[in-house]
Design a protein around this motif. Sequence first.
Motif, mmCIF file in Angstrom:
data_model
loop_
_atom_site.group_PDB
_atom_site.id
_atom_site.type_symbol
_atom_site.label_atom_id
_atom_site.label_comp_id
_atom_site.label_asym_id
_atom_site.label_seq_id
_atom_site.Cartn_x
_atom_site.Cartn_y
_atom_site.Cartn_z
ATOM 1 N N LEU A 241 4.424 -13.455 18.162
ATOM 2 C CA LEU A 241 4.876 -13.193 16.690
ATOM 3 C C LEU A 241 6.103 -14.018 16.335
ATOM 4 O O LEU A 241 5.934 -14.711 15.276
ATOM 5 N N ASP A 242 6.964 -14.528 17.460
ATOM 6 C CA ASP A 242 8.194 -15.359 17.175
ATOM 7 C C ASP A 242 7.701 -16.613 16.894
ATOM 8 O O ASP A 242 8.117 -17.540 16.274
ATOM 9 N N LEU A 243 6.528 -17.118 17.597
ATOM 10 C CA LEU A 243 6.066 -18.490 17.494
ATOM 11 C C LEU A 243 4.854 -18.432 16.370
ATOM 12 O O LEU A 243 4.531 -19.539 16.323
ATOM 13 N N GLU A 244 4.774 -17.589 15.644
ATOM 14 C CA GLU A 244 4.102 -17.435 14.570
ATOM 15 C C GLU A 244 2.571 -17.682 14.790
ATOM 16 O O GLU A 244 1.843 -18.245 13.870
ATOM 17 N N TYR A 245 2.045 -17.071 16.124
ATOM 18 C CA TYR A 245 0.557 -17.449 16.390
ATOM 19 C C TYR A 245 -0.007 -16.183 16.134
ATOM 20 O O TYR A 245 -1.181 -16.174 15.683
ATOM 21 N N ILE A 246 0.671 -14.997 15.751
ATOM 22 C CA ILE A 246 -0.077 -13.930 15.116
ATOM 23 C C ILE A 246 1.041 -13.477 13.809
ATOM 24 O O ILE A 246 2.133 -13.823 13.909
ATOM 25 N N THR A 247 0.270 -12.765 13.024
ATOM 26 C CA THR A 247 1.224 -12.173 11.949
ATOM 27 C C THR A 247 1.898 -10.854 12.209
ATOM 28 O O THR A 247 1.784 -10.018 13.181
ATOM 29 N N GLU A 248 2.987 -10.371 11.317
ATOM 30 C CA GLU A 248 3.750 -9.179 11.655
ATOM 31 C C GLU A 248 2.707 -8.025 11.457
ATOM 32 O O GLU A 248 2.772 -7.301 12.286
ATOM 33 N N GLU A 249 1.623 -8.106 10.471
ATOM 34 C CA GLU A 249 0.672 -7.047 10.429
ATOM 35 C C GLU A 249 -0.230 -7.015 11.743
ATOM 36 O O GLU A 249 -0.326 -5.925 12.358
#
Length: 124
Positions: free
Chosen positions: A86-94
Amino acid sequence: MKRNSFRNLEAYKEAKGLVKEVYRLLKKFPKEEQYALCDQLRRAAVSITSNIAEGSGRSSVKEKVHFLEISYASLMEVLSQMDIALDLEYITEEEFREFEIMCDKVACLISGLRTYFTRSDSNL
């Protein structure tokens, strides 16, 4: 316990769904992560179900609980690695929130199974 009875355990079924979700989310990761974070996530996720199954095949309660504890630890490892994703923006918050809900459910089921075995052992 019947042969392959681990497949009837709710903890195993939900954990298997979590593994499938890990594999689905890994398809979104960049190629350079295929031999780093992705490999680690795959191994840790599969370890969750593997240890539930292995523990169910053990005869002593102490061994069953030991493998459930390993399974729970692998679950926490997967959650931690998805937090990094998530921190690396590989997946979204949702996606992370939904994944976290799945992890919470599996954690509760593993803990419940551990409690069940521990209590049944103390009643003997």
